[in-house]
Design a protein around this motif. Structure first.
Motif, PDB file in Angstrom:
ATOM      1  N   GLY A  36       0.952  -0.876   0.059  1.00 54.69           N
ATOM      2  CA  GLY A  36      -0.514  -0.400  -0.270  1.00 54.69           C
ATOM      3  C   GLY A  36       1.480   1.286  -0.109  1.00 54.69           C
ATOM      4  O   GLY A  36       2.256   1.547   0.390  1.00 54.69           O
ATOM      5  N   TYR A  37       0.193   2.386  -0.069  1.00 50.09           N
ATOM      6  CA  TYR A  37       0.967   3.772  -0.615  1.00 50.09           C
ATOM      7  C   TYR A  37       1.022   4.081   0.927  1.00 50.09           C
ATOM      8  O   TYR A  37       0.250   3.693   1.892  1.00 50.09           O
ATOM      9  CB  TYR A  37      -0.050   4.335  -0.805  1.00 50.09           C
ATOM     10  N   LYS A  38       1.813   5.122   1.233  1.00 47.63           N
ATOM     11  CA  LYS A  38       1.844   5.708   2.800  1.00 47.63           C
ATOM     12  C   LYS A  38       0.741   6.428   3.060  1.00 47.63           C
ATOM     13  O   LYS A  38       0.410   6.966   2.224  1.00 47.63           O
ATOM     14  CB  LYS A  38       2.613   6.827   2.854  1.00 47.63           C
ATOM     15  N   LYS A  39       0.326   6.725   4.222  1.00 47.30           N
ATOM     16  CA  LYS A  39      -1.014   7.750   4.324  1.00 47.30           C
ATOM     17  C   LYS A  39      -1.067   8.252   4.074  1.00 47.30           C
ATOM     18  O   LYS A  39      -1.507   9.287   3.594  1.00 47.30           O
ATOM     19  CB  LYS A  39      -1.179   7.455   6.368  1.00 47.30           C
ATOM     20  N   LYS A  40       0.775   9.748   4.474  1.00 46.86           N
ATOM     21  CA  LYS A  40       0.368  10.643   4.334  1.00 46.86           C
ATOM     22  C   LYS A  40       0.369  10.475   2.723  1.00 46.86           C
ATOM     23  O   LYS A  40      -0.468  11.692   2.176  1.00 46.86           O
ATOM     24  CB  LYS A  40       1.751  11.134   4.488  1.00 46.86           C
ATOM     25  N   LEU A  78      11.316  -2.998 -14.346  1.00 47.37           N
ATOM     26  CA  LEU A  78       9.819  -2.184 -13.579  1.00 47.37           C
ATOM     27  C   LEU A  78      10.312  -1.097 -12.579  1.00 47.37           C
ATOM     28  O   LEU A  78      11.701  -1.883 -11.877  1.00 47.37           O
ATOM     29  CB  LEU A  78       9.005  -3.056 -13.588  1.00 47.37           C
ATOM     30  N   THR A  79       9.797   0.204 -12.615  1.00 45.08           N
ATOM     31  CA  THR A  79      10.037   0.899 -11.520  1.00 45.08           C
ATOM     32  C   THR A  79       9.389   0.931 -10.666  1.00 45.08           C
ATOM     33  O   THR A  79       8.731   1.506 -10.649  1.00 45.08           O
ATOM     34  CB  THR A  79      10.634   2.567 -11.912  1.00 45.08           C
ATOM     35  N   ILE A  80       9.557   0.760  -9.516  1.00 40.95           N
ATOM     36  CA  ILE A  80       9.178   0.802  -8.146  1.00 40.95           C
ATOM     37  C   ILE A  80       9.247   2.250  -7.040  1.00 40.95           C
ATOM     38  O   ILE A  80      11.077   2.201  -6.470  1.00 40.95           O
ATOM     39  CB  ILE A  80       9.493   0.030  -6.550  1.00 40.95           C
ATOM     40  N   ASN A  81       8.769   3.017  -6.522  1.00 39.12           N
ATOM     41  CA  ASN A  81       9.043   4.373  -5.693  1.00 39.12           C
ATOM     42  C   ASN A  81       8.775   3.654  -4.338  1.00 39.12           C
ATOM     43  O   ASN A  81       7.608   3.714  -4.123  1.00 39.12           O
ATOM     44  CB  ASN A  81       7.986   4.979  -6.635  1.00 39.12           C
ATOM     45  N   THR A  82      10.264   3.905  -4.020  1.00 37.74           N
ATOM     46  CA  THR A  82       9.634   3.030  -1.763  1.00 37.74           C
ATOM     47  C   THR A  82       9.409   4.462  -1.690  1.00 37.74           C
ATOM     48  O   THR A  82       9.434   4.194  -0.560  1.00 37.74           O
ATOM     49  CB  THR A  82      10.770   2.770  -1.429  1.00 37.74           C
ATOM     50  N   GLN A  83       9.616   5.087  -1.207  1.00 41.89           N
ATOM     51  CA  GLN A  83       8.871   6.840  -1.140  1.00 41.89           C
ATOM     52  C   GLN A  83       7.641   7.065  -1.109  1.00 41.89           C
ATOM     53  O   GLN A  83       7.206   7.616  -0.068  1.00 41.89           O
ATOM     54  CB  GLN A  83       9.017   8.155  -1.847  1.00 41.89           C
ATOM     55  N   ASN A 115       5.338  -0.488   6.600  1.00 38.70           N
ATOM     56  CA  ASN A 115       5.333  -2.063   7.257  1.00 38.70           C
ATOM     57  C   ASN A 115       5.547  -2.666   5.579  1.00 38.70           C
ATOM     58  O   ASN A 115       5.722  -3.646   5.349  1.00 38.70           O
ATOM     59  CB  ASN A 115       3.929  -1.903   7.743  1.00 38.70           C
ATOM     60  N   SER A 116       4.462  -2.062   4.703  1.00 42.61           N
ATOM     61  CA  SER A 116       5.032  -3.033   3.838  1.00 42.61           C
ATOM     62  C   SER A 116       5.743  -2.954   2.937  1.00 42.61           C
ATOM     63  O   SER A 116       6.403  -3.735   1.949  1.00 42.61           O
ATOM     64  CB  SER A 116       3.259  -2.281   2.268  1.00 42.61           C
ATOM     65  N   LEU A 117       6.867  -1.675   2.914  1.00 34.50           N
ATOM     66  CA  LEU A 117       7.878  -2.150   2.197  1.00 34.50           C
ATOM     67  C   LEU A 117       8.834  -2.998   2.920  1.00 34.50           C
ATOM     68  O   LEU A 117       9.874  -3.215   1.965  1.00 34.50           O
ATOM     69  CB  LEU A 117       8.673  -0.738   2.048  1.00 34.50           C
ATOM     70  N   ALA A 118       8.677  -3.142   4.381  1.00 39.64           N
ATOM     71  CA  ALA A 118       9.428  -4.157   4.903  1.00 39.64           C
ATOM     72  C   ALA A 118       8.696  -5.271   4.209  1.00 39.64           C
ATOM     73  O   ALA A 118       9.706  -6.454   4.441  1.00 39.64           O
ATOM     74  CB  ALA A 118       8.725  -4.223   6.146  1.00 39.64           C
ATOM     75  N   GLU A 119       7.718  -5.956   4.191  1.00 34.23           N
ATOM     76  CA  GLU A 119       7.401  -7.282   3.149  1.00 34.23           C
ATOM     77  C   GLU A 119       7.498  -7.017   1.968  1.00 34.23           C
ATOM     78  O   GLU A 119       7.997  -8.256   1.143  1.00 34.23           O
ATOM     79  CB  GLU A 119       6.257  -7.526   3.262  1.00 34.23           C
ATOM     80  N   LEU A 120       7.872  -6.383   1.047  1.00 30.43           N
ATOM     81  CA  LEU A 120       8.143  -6.354  -0.345  1.00 30.43           C
ATOM     82  C   LEU A 120       9.935  -6.440  -0.083  1.00 30.43           C
ATOM     83  O   LEU A 120       9.715  -7.571  -1.260  1.00 30.43           O
ATOM     84  CB  LEU A 120       8.609  -4.724  -0.817  1.00 30.43           C
ATOM     85  N   ASN A 121       9.973  -5.544   0.910  1.00 25.97           N
ATOM     86  CA  ASN A 121      11.740  -6.293   0.487  1.00 25.97           C
ATOM     87  C   ASN A 121      11.953  -7.854   1.053  1.00 25.97           C
ATOM     88  O   ASN A 121      13.150  -8.318   0.746  1.00 25.97           O
ATOM     89  CB  ASN A 121      12.684  -5.404   2.432  1.00 25.97           C
ATOM     90  N   LYS A 122      11.145  -8.388   1.681  1.00 25.19           N
ATOM     91  CA  LYS A 122      10.892  -9.814   2.171  1.00 25.19           C
ATOM     92  C   LYS A 122      10.763 -10.384   1.540  1.00 25.19           C
ATOM     93  O   LYS A 122      11.759 -11.567   0.638  1.00 25.19           O
ATOM     94  CB  LYS A 122      10.002 -10.429   3.496  1.00 25.19           C
ATOM     95  N   GLU A 123       9.932 -10.235   0.097  1.00 23.50           N
ATOM     96  CA  GLU A 123       9.951 -11.043  -0.830  1.00 23.50           C
ATOM     97  C   GLU A 123      10.583 -11.374  -1.876  1.00 23.50           C
ATOM     98  O   GLU A 123      10.762 -11.519  -2.943  1.00 23.50           O
ATOM     99  CB  GLU A 123       8.140 -10.047  -1.631  1.00 23.50           C
ATOM    100  N   LEU A 124      11.264  -9.656  -2.088  1.00 26.63           N
ATOM    101  CA  LEU A 124      12.199  -9.975  -2.854  1.00 26.63           C
ATOM    102  C   LEU A 124      13.293 -10.275  -2.781  1.00 26.63           C
ATOM    103  O   LEU A 124      14.461 -10.598  -3.504  1.00 26.63           O
ATOM    104  CB  LEU A 124      12.971  -7.772  -2.941  1.00 26.63           C
ATOM    105  N   GLU A 125      13.563 -10.348  -1.592  1.00 28.40           N
ATOM    106  CA  GLU A 125      15.037 -11.156  -0.996  1.00 28.40           C
ATOM    107  C   GLU A 125      14.706 -12.369  -1.445  1.00 28.40           C
ATOM    108  O   GLU A 125      15.973 -13.576  -1.382  1.00 28.40           O
ATOM    109  CB  GLU A 125      14.867 -10.914   0.437  1.00 28.40           C
ATOM    110  N   LYS A 126      13.677 -13.374  -1.293  1.00 22.68           N
ATOM    111  CA  LYS A 126      13.970 -14.638  -1.969  1.00 22.68           C
ATOM    112  C   LYS A 126      13.929 -14.985  -3.272  1.00 22.68           C
ATOM    113  O   LYS A 126      13.822 -16.140  -3.326  1.00 22.68           O
ATOM    114  CB  LYS A 126      11.820 -15.153  -1.563  1.00 22.68           C
ATOM    115  N   LEU A 127      14.000 -13.701  -4.191  1.00 23.37           N
ATOM    116  CA  LEU A 127      14.316 -13.901  -5.601  1.00 23.37           C
ATOM    117  C   LEU A 127      15.342 -14.201  -5.106  1.00 23.37           C
ATOM    118  O   LEU A 127      15.931 -14.890  -6.883  1.00 23.37           O
ATOM    119  CB  LEU A 127      13.741 -12.990  -5.692  1.00 23.37           C
ATOM    120  N   ASN A 128      16.356 -14.260  -5.003  1.00 23.17           N
ATOM    121  CA  ASN A 128      17.863 -14.637  -4.700  1.00 23.17           C
ATOM    122  C   ASN A 128      18.147 -14.281  -5.945  1.00 23.17           C
ATOM    123  O   ASN A 128      19.282 -15.225  -7.434  1.00 23.17           O
ATOM    124  CB  ASN A 128      18.481 -16.304  -4.965  1.00 23.17           C
TER     125      ASN A 128
END
Length: 129
Positions: free
Chosen positions: A4-8, A102-107, A112-125
């Motif tokens: 998801g997006y940041k609340k701000k 594909l560009t993903i804007n992490t800003q 919390n979602s960014l942490a999930e995304l990082n975990k998922e991307l680390e699985k790619l090896n």
């Protein structure tokens, strides 16, 4: 998985939509004969409010069935198994395959979602730069 997006980020679109809506009502009800341009404020308001509700419901990214998808009118999809490299550049993740990227804007991603995304991307090896 939905990222998801940041609340701000969401709240800025909501506030701008409401401000333009109020500006429209003030302009229309204050004048005896509103100009045709006064109705442009309602168009701007509807666009911001529509963007807010779209982003709130559909999130920024979805990862399902081995495909990562950036939601939006011109969204992109990539198959996770085709990703060869992940590059970090200026706060963005650039996922590269042989043919596409594909560009993903992490800003604008919720922390919390960014942490999930990082975990998922680390699985790619794959190679990180």
């Amino acid at each position: 998985m939905k990222i998801g997006y940041k609340k701000k980020h969401l709240n800025v679109n909501l506030i701008l939509g409401l401000v333009w809506l109020i500006w429209f009502f003030v302009g229309v009800f204050e004048k005896k004969e509103p100009n045709w341009t006064d109705y442009g404020w309602i168009v701007i308001s509807i666009m911001y409010l529509g963007l807010y509700f779209y982003q709130k419901n559909y999130k920024y990214l979805t990862i399902e069935n081995g495909i990562i998808n950036v939601n939006g009118p011109f969204g992109k999809k990539l198959n996770l198994t085709e990703i060869k490299r992940i590059k970090k550049f200026a706060g963005d993740y650039i996922l590269k395959t042989d043919k596409n990227e594909l560009t993903i804007n992490t800003q604008i991603i919720d922390p919390n979602s960014l942490a999930e995304l990082n975990k998922e991307l680390e699985k790619l090896n794959v190679e990180w730069n």
